[in-house]
Design a protein around this motif. Structure first.
Motif, PDB file in Angstrom:
ATOM      1  N   LEU A   3      38.064  35.413  42.515  1.00 13.00           N
ATOM      2  CA  LEU A   3      39.280  35.433  43.524  1.00 13.00           C
ATOM      3  C   LEU A   3      39.818  34.148  43.163  1.00 13.00           C
ATOM      4  O   LEU A   3      39.352  32.840  42.628  1.00 13.00           O
ATOM      5  CB  LEU A   3      38.661  35.220  45.023  1.00 13.00           C
ATOM      6  CG  LEU A   3      38.110  36.424  45.427  1.00 13.00           C
ATOM      7  CD1 LEU A   3      37.522  36.253  46.778  1.00 13.00           C
ATOM      8  CD2 LEU A   3      38.892  37.721  45.216  1.00 13.00           C
ATOM      9  N   GLN A   4      41.072  34.203  43.189  1.00  9.92           N
ATOM     10  CA  GLN A   4      42.189  33.058  43.057  1.00  9.92           C
ATOM     11  C   GLN A   4      42.996  33.093  44.055  1.00  9.92           C
ATOM     12  O   GLN A   4      43.426  34.154  44.941  1.00  9.92           O
ATOM     13  CB  GLN A   4      42.839  33.056  41.686  1.00  9.92           C
ATOM     14  CG  GLN A   4      41.868  33.132  40.448  1.00  9.92           C
ATOM     15  CD  GLN A   4      41.687  34.704  40.178  1.00  9.92           C
ATOM     16  OE1 GLN A   4      42.493  35.337  40.482  1.00  9.92           O
ATOM     17  NE2 GLN A   4      40.419  34.686  39.438  1.00  9.92           N
ATOM     18  N   LYS A   5      43.863  31.954  44.417  1.00  8.10           N
ATOM     19  CA  LYS A   5      45.051  32.036  45.271  1.00  8.10           C
ATOM     20  C   LYS A   5      45.842  33.292  45.205  1.00  8.10           C
ATOM     21  O   LYS A   5      46.127  33.512  44.016  1.00  8.10           O
ATOM     22  CB  LYS A   5      45.593  30.634  45.232  1.00  8.10           C
ATOM     23  CG  LYS A   5      47.122  30.692  46.096  1.00  8.10           C
ATOM     24  CD  LYS A   5      47.654  28.995  45.732  1.00  8.10           C
ATOM     25  CE  LYS A   5      48.874  28.960  46.769  1.00  8.10           C
ATOM     26  NZ  LYS A   5      49.667  27.680  46.637  1.00  8.10           N
ATOM     27  N   ASP A  42      39.662  48.031  40.244  1.00  6.84           N
ATOM     28  CA  ASP A  42      39.101  47.753  41.678  1.00  6.84           C
ATOM     29  C   ASP A  42      37.623  47.507  41.821  1.00  6.84           C
ATOM     30  O   ASP A  42      37.130  48.473  41.308  1.00  6.84           O
ATOM     31  CB  ASP A  42      39.704  48.508  42.789  1.00  6.84           C
ATOM     32  CG  ASP A  42      41.023  48.419  43.142  1.00  6.84           C
ATOM     33  OD1 ASP A  42      41.796  49.414  43.859  1.00  6.84           O
ATOM     34  OD2 ASP A  42      41.881  47.869  42.272  1.00  6.84           O
ATOM     35  N   ALA A  43      37.303  46.695  42.527  1.00  8.02           N
ATOM     36  CA  ALA A  43      35.895  46.242  42.472  1.00  8.02           C
ATOM     37  C   ALA A  43      35.364  45.901  44.188  1.00  8.02           C
ATOM     38  O   ALA A  43      36.237  45.350  44.514  1.00  8.02           O
ATOM     39  CB  ALA A  43      35.477  45.080  41.556  1.00  8.02           C
ATOM     40  N   VAL A  44      34.137  46.375  44.384  1.00  7.70           N
ATOM     41  CA  VAL A  44      33.666  45.938  45.668  1.00  7.70           C
ATOM     42  C   VAL A  44      32.354  44.852  45.418  1.00  7.70           C
ATOM     43  O   VAL A  44      31.659  45.335  44.600  1.00  7.70           O
ATOM     44  CB  VAL A  44      33.358  47.026  46.432  1.00  7.70           C
ATOM     45  CG1 VAL A  44      32.672  46.861  47.928  1.00  7.70           C
ATOM     46  CG2 VAL A  44      34.288  48.238  46.700  1.00  7.70           C
ATOM     47  N   LEU A  48      41.278  43.890  46.012  1.00  6.99           N
ATOM     48  CA  LEU A  48      42.577  44.910  46.009  1.00  6.99           C
ATOM     49  C   LEU A  48      43.203  44.742  44.772  1.00  6.99           C
ATOM     50  O   LEU A  48      44.150  45.592  44.731  1.00  6.99           O
ATOM     51  CB  LEU A  48      43.166  44.828  47.348  1.00  6.99           C
ATOM     52  CG  LEU A  48      42.135  45.248  48.616  1.00  6.99           C
ATOM     53  CD1 LEU A  48      42.976  45.156  49.951  1.00  6.99           C
ATOM     54  CD2 LEU A  48      41.425  46.517  48.377  1.00  6.99           C
ATOM     55  N   ASP A  49      43.410  43.787  44.296  1.00  4.13           N
ATOM     56  CA  ASP A  49      44.409  43.466  43.026  1.00  4.13           C
ATOM     57  C   ASP A  49      43.567  43.688  41.905  1.00  4.13           C
ATOM     58  O   ASP A  49      42.531  43.094  41.553  1.00  4.13           O
ATOM     59  CB  ASP A  49      44.843  41.949  43.102  1.00  4.13           C
ATOM     60  CG  ASP A  49      45.930  41.919  44.221  1.00  4.13           C
ATOM     61  OD1 ASP A  49      46.606  42.856  44.671  1.00  4.13           O
ATOM     62  OD2 ASP A  49      46.025  40.715  44.557  1.00  4.13           O
ATOM     63  N   ASP A  50      44.458  44.449  40.801  1.00  9.67           N
ATOM     64  CA  ASP A  50      43.571  44.836  39.408  1.00  9.67           C
ATOM     65  C   ASP A  50      43.741  43.232  38.910  1.00  9.67           C
ATOM     66  O   ASP A  50      44.688  42.758  38.855  1.00  9.67           O
ATOM     67  CB  ASP A  50      44.428  45.807  38.832  1.00  9.67           C
ATOM     68  CG  ASP A  50      44.118  47.041  39.243  1.00  9.67           C
ATOM     69  OD1 ASP A  50      43.140  47.335  39.969  1.00  9.67           O
ATOM     70  OD2 ASP A  50      44.861  48.022  38.897  1.00  9.67           O
ATOM     71  N   ARG A  51      42.619  42.844  38.023  1.00 11.01           N
ATOM     72  CA  ARG A  51      42.724  41.833  37.079  1.00 11.01           C
ATOM     73  C   ARG A  51      42.724  42.333  35.718  1.00 11.01           C
ATOM     74  O   ARG A  51      42.541  43.548  35.576  1.00 11.01           O
ATOM     75  CB  ARG A  51      41.404  41.207  37.448  1.00 11.01           C
ATOM     76  CG  ARG A  51      41.239  40.422  38.406  1.00 11.01           C
ATOM     77  CD  ARG A  51      39.843  39.675  38.564  1.00 11.01           C
ATOM     78  NE  ARG A  51      39.454  39.136  37.353  1.00 11.01           N
ATOM     79  CZ  ARG A  51      38.727  38.219  37.273  1.00 11.01           C
ATOM     80  NH1 ARG A  51      38.221  37.429  38.390  1.00 11.01           N
ATOM     81  NH2 ARG A  51      38.435  37.549  36.139  1.00 11.01           N
ATOM     82  N   PRO A  52      43.406  41.632  34.892  1.00  4.07           N
ATOM     83  CA  PRO A  52      43.590  42.214  33.528  1.00  4.07           C
ATOM     84  C   PRO A  52      42.175  42.823  33.042  1.00  4.07           C
ATOM     85  O   PRO A  52      41.271  42.278  33.022  1.00  4.07           O
ATOM     86  CB  PRO A  52      44.221  40.952  32.818  1.00  4.07           C
ATOM     87  CG  PRO A  52      44.646  40.085  33.757  1.00  4.07           C
ATOM     88  CD  PRO A  52      43.777  40.511  35.109  1.00  4.07           C
TER      89      PRO A  52
END
Length: 133
Positions: free
Chosen positions: A75-77, A122-124, A114-118
């Protein structure tokens, strides 16, 4: 996971964005604690033109142990997440002023990114299971 004890329920679900990067602390007990603030929006009152205003609420989220480590890593800002957990509160006496202090926060049981990372779908992350990364 719903927390229900004899006819009561303590369950919180929030979707919002991180206001800053999460902070990870390693405690002397060996546990990991990750804290971050989550911004959620709601309708406020109507302005002079009759339009609804949007107000932002900030909620402190705490994740522990494996979930804390996954949050700190991923996670990031600004990232949007869904948090499921329980409402908690603490109270203490301020050592400097002697005044009582209080805080309310959400202890996360599950966090969904909820946001895709490059390069990642999506991951839980759930504290009872291994994270899928």
């Amino acid at each position: 996971m719903m927390r229900q004890i004899r006819g009561t329920l303590n369950s919180v679900e929030l979707i919002g964005r991180l206001g800053a990067d999460p902070e990870l602390r390693l405690l002397s007990t060996g546990s990991s604690l990750c804290r971050f603030n989550l911004a959620t929006n709601r309708y406020g009152s109507k302005d002079d033109q009759g339009q609804w205003t949007t107000e932002t609420d900030w909620t402190t989220i705490e994740a522990w142990d494996r979930l804390a480590e996954v949050c700190n890593t991923n996670l990031q800002k600004g990232r949007r997440v869904r948090v499921v957990g329980s409402l908690r509160s603490d109270s203490w006496t301020d050592k400097e002023t002697g005044q009582p202090r209080y805080r309310t926060f959400v202890r996360a049981d599950e966090i969904m990114f909820l946001d895709d990372r490059p390069g990642q779908a999506d991951a839980v992350a759930d504290e009872s299971e291994e994270a899928p990364f």
